[in-house]
Each structure stands twice: as C-alpha cells, then as structure tokens.
Design an enzyme around this catalytic site. Sequence first.
Site, PDB file in Angstrom:
ATOM      1  N   GLY A 121       0.798  -1.228   0.000  1.00 37.87           N
ATOM      2  CA  GLY A 121       0.000   0.000   0.000  1.00 37.87           C
ATOM      3  C   GLY A 121       0.826   1.271   0.000  1.00 37.87           C
ATOM      4  N   SER A 147       4.713  -0.944  -5.630  1.00 40.46           N
ATOM      5  CA  SER A 147       4.442  -2.038  -6.546  1.00 40.46           C
ATOM      6  C   SER A 147       4.634  -3.420  -5.922  1.00 40.46           C
ATOM      7  CB  SER A 147       5.358  -1.872  -7.765  1.00 40.46           C
ATOM      8  OG  SER A 147       4.785  -2.415  -8.883  1.00 40.46           O
ATOM      9  N   SER A 148       4.171  -3.571  -4.683  1.00 36.88           N
ATOM     10  CA  SER A 148       4.332  -4.865  -4.004  1.00 36.88           C
ATOM     11  C   SER A 148       3.534  -5.961  -4.712  1.00 36.88           C
ATOM     12  CB  SER A 148       3.887  -4.751  -2.544  1.00 36.88           C
ATOM     13  OG  SER A 148       2.542  -4.334  -2.466  1.00 36.88           O
ATOM     14  N   SER A 149       2.365  -5.633  -5.244  1.00 32.64           N
ATOM     15  CA  SER A 149       1.549  -6.683  -5.871  1.00 32.64           C
ATOM     16  C   SER A 149       2.151  -7.110  -7.209  1.00 32.64           C
ATOM     17  CB  SER A 149       0.099  -6.233  -6.035  1.00 32.64           C
ATOM     18  OG  SER A 149       0.042  -5.015  -6.736  1.00 32.64           O
ATOM     19  N   GLU A 177      -3.471  -8.573 -13.980  1.00 34.07           N
ATOM     20  CA  GLU A 177      -3.972  -7.431 -13.186  1.00 34.07           C
ATOM     21  C   GLU A 177      -5.312  -6.928 -13.715  1.00 34.07           C
ATOM     22  OE1 GLU A 177      -2.982  -4.801 -10.783  1.00 34.07           O
ATOM     23  OE2 GLU A 177      -1.890  -6.482  -9.926  1.00 34.07           O
ATOM     24  N   ASP A 183       4.854  -1.081 -14.132  1.00 38.48           N
ATOM     25  CA  ASP A 183       5.379  -1.709 -12.921  1.00 38.48           C
ATOM     26  C   ASP A 183       5.917  -3.112 -13.187  1.00 38.48           C
ATOM     27  OD1 ASP A 183       4.487   0.612 -11.822  1.00 38.48           O
ATOM     28  OD2 ASP A 183       2.778  -0.271 -10.779  1.00 38.48           O
ATOM     29  N   TYR A 220      -8.045   6.096 -10.070  1.00 37.22           N
ATOM     30  CA  TYR A 220      -7.097   5.707 -11.126  1.00 37.22           C
ATOM     31  C   TYR A 220      -7.870   5.438 -12.423  1.00 37.22           C
ATOM     32  CZ  TYR A 220      -3.275   3.189 -13.456  1.00 37.22           C
ATOM     33  OH  TYR A 220      -2.307   2.780 -14.343  1.00 37.22           O
TER      34      TYR A 220
HETATM   35  C1  GAF Z   1       0.336   2.471 -10.959  1.00 38.57           C
HETATM   36  C2  GAF Z   1       0.071   1.614 -12.195  1.00 38.57           C
HETATM   37  F1  GAF Z   1       0.128   0.288 -11.877  1.00 38.57           F
HETATM   38  C3  GAF Z   1       1.060   1.916 -13.310  1.00 38.57           C
HETATM   39  O1  GAF Z   1       0.693   1.214 -14.471  1.00 38.57           O
HETATM   40  C4  GAF Z   1       1.146   3.418 -13.589  1.00 38.57           C
HETATM   41  O2  GAF Z   1       0.024   3.859 -14.310  1.00 38.57           O
HETATM   42  C5  GAF Z   1       1.309   4.198 -12.288  1.00 38.57           C
HETATM   43  O3  GAF Z   1       0.333   3.845 -11.321  1.00 38.57           O
HETATM   44  C6  GAF Z   1       1.228   5.682 -12.520  1.00 38.57           C
HETATM   45  O4  GAF Z   1       2.295   6.121 -13.278  1.00 38.57           O
HETATM   46  O5  GAF Z   1       1.558   2.121 -10.368  1.00 38.57           O
END
Ligand code: GAF
Length: 362
Positions: A102, A106-108, A140, A152, A204
């Site tokens: 969290g 990018s842990s997931s 994902e 990521d 997002y």
């Molecule tokens: C998250 C998303 F997983 C990425 O793909 C990217 O869009 C990012 O947000 C924003 O730059 O990490």
Amino acid sequence: MDSGIWAAPGRVNLIGEHTDYNDGFVLPFALPLRATVSASRHDSPQWTATSEEQPGEVRFGPGTDGPDGWGRYVAGVVWALREAGYEPPGADLRISSDIPVGAGLSSSHALECAVLTALCDLGNLDLPLADRPALVQRAENGYVGAPTGIMDQTASLMCRAGHALFLDCRSMATEHIPFDLAAADMAILVIDTKAPHQHSDGEYGVRRRTCEEAAQLLGIPALRDVTDLDEALAKLPDEVSRKRVRHVVTENQRVLDTVALLRAGRFADTGPLLTASHASMRDDYEITVPEVDTAVSAALDAGAYGARMTGGGFGGCVLALIDAPAADRVSGAVAKAFADRGFAPPAAFTAIPSNGATRLTD
Ligand code: GAF
C-alpha cells in the site's frame, strides 16, 4: 527442475507518471526490496500458496473458486498463463516480501512477477521475457480487476542494477540508462508518507478513462500522439480534460528531458524536472494528498535537488534527489514537518537501483 527460489523487486518511478496507459514514456528503477517465492512443482494442476506476511493458505485449481485477497495475485498469473495458451505446472508456493504494502512501491506486481518467473522456470515454459510484462498486465486487468498500465511489471521483470529503465510504453522499446548515483555521492531518498495509497478503487480508473476519451475527441490513438499542446487544449470542451491532457503531454516531455540529462551524467540538473512533475500531478492531474505535498515541500526546503510523488498517487511514497550525506537531514526535516502537521510519522530509506526478477538458487 522441481523446486527453487525466485524473487522480483518493487520499483520506484523516477519520472513519467500516468503516462504508461497513454502510450507514453516512463523511467522507473527496481528497488532492493522484493517479493520472494520458494516453489516446488507437482504433477496435478493444483496450486497452494502461503505468505509470511499475510494470513491464510490459498488453494485453487480447476473446478474450485478463485481465492480472495492476496491469493488473487497468484491465481491471476496462473489464469493469464492459461489464457495465453501455456500450461503452468501445479506448484506449492511459499511467499515472503519486504516491500511495504500500500505504499505505491508495486508490491503486488512484484509478487505477480516472482510467481510468473517461478512458474515459467518450473514448467520450462517458453515465454520470452519481452512478452512477460503484458501477461502480468493481463493478470492485473483481467483477473485482479485493477486497470493498471504496463510500467510496474516491466520494471520488476527487466530493470538492471545501477540503471533506470527508459521504456516506451507504445513500442515497448527499452533502454537501460546508467544511474549510478552513489558514484556521484548522490542518492534517491524514498519517503513513505504512510498515507494509504489506493488506485484500484476508482480514481485511477477515472483518470484513465478521461485520458482515453480526450484522445478519442482529439482523433488520435492515445495522448502520446498530441503534437501541439495548445491546439489540443483548445479542442477540449472542459477544464478537467484540459488539465489531465496537459499533465500527460508535459510529463512525457519531462521524461525525455530527464533521460537526456542522465545520459549526459547531469544528475543534479534533473531536480527541477522532478519537482515540475510533482506540481503537474498536484495541480493538473490532481492525484496528490496533503501528506505527499508536505513531504515534497519539506524535502525541497531541506536542500533536495528535486522531489516528487512516485507511483499511482493518492498517498504512497515521495522520492527526493539529494546529496548522499544529506539523507538524515532531509528525512529529519520531513519527519518534523509531518509532526508539525499532526500526520503519522513517515519512513524513509535510500533506494539503490537494483536488478529485476531472477532465480536465486541454482
Ligand atoms: C500504478 C500503475 F500500476 C502503473 O501502471 C502506472 O500507471 C502508475 O500507477 C502511474 O504512473 O503504479
């Protein structure tokens, strides 16, 4: 091979935020923090997984319901492999991770990339590295249900120690840009603001849709294709789309400018671009929160060359480009600013650009 240990890292994104799903440019690097999977294969198409950090045992296979919670990241990889025509081997997986959950690191994706790498090796699956990011993205988007882009997973799978990864998210062309900050006595300080970061729950996706609709209105495949920003802005009917488009278009240019400076070894000169990226995320993309804005201001006031939120937004981490000896001073200044504003104490660490996913045992 019947068993082994694999690992895949989390990432920070130096610059290029919310550009990946607009076919644009990004510049992440891998962290030394990583998800580790100890896996052994068996002959039946069944998967079990346990985690040192998360409760519960995950079990799934044909005819059983998919798991909930963190197990979805494991099951999503198996699902995406099968969707792509591969036959992943049944396996028992023991997972551990030192990437804070969290925090926008990018842990997931790291977990998914570690599981994918393990299953490909265990099953001798002929899945080229170049095709792996898209497969994890499919897991994902299509299984976990998060509408993320391609940055990521590419970072977690492909980054190289001592380098940032310059990725063109349209062509998927990659270039490893030397980023040996230690040799210049500089560092990237990552400040975890502890403000919860949630990008799968709405905002997002809203940002992503606004960009796609704007591209459609402009008659171009993606915002990457805007060639004249003023002309594009004049064609858009509302202020919100104008702001979102301005962020994406200017952010792509900032990535290109940052890459040019890094290639010239001018690390400190990238600072203003990082700070401009933050202002754009705050004012145009509107994805920052008071904790991250406070961390950026405090880091700059304490002498950082540049600072910005990194990752999807609405919380998570800030990175600051600093002289290496200034790490304690800058993190102390941020901690004091948080205390003054009544925020929970942040955490900070220095990020070393590290390698992507790998097998740890012979
Ligand atoms: C998250 C998303 F997983 C990425 O793909 C990217 O869009 C990012 O947000 C924003 O730059 O990490």
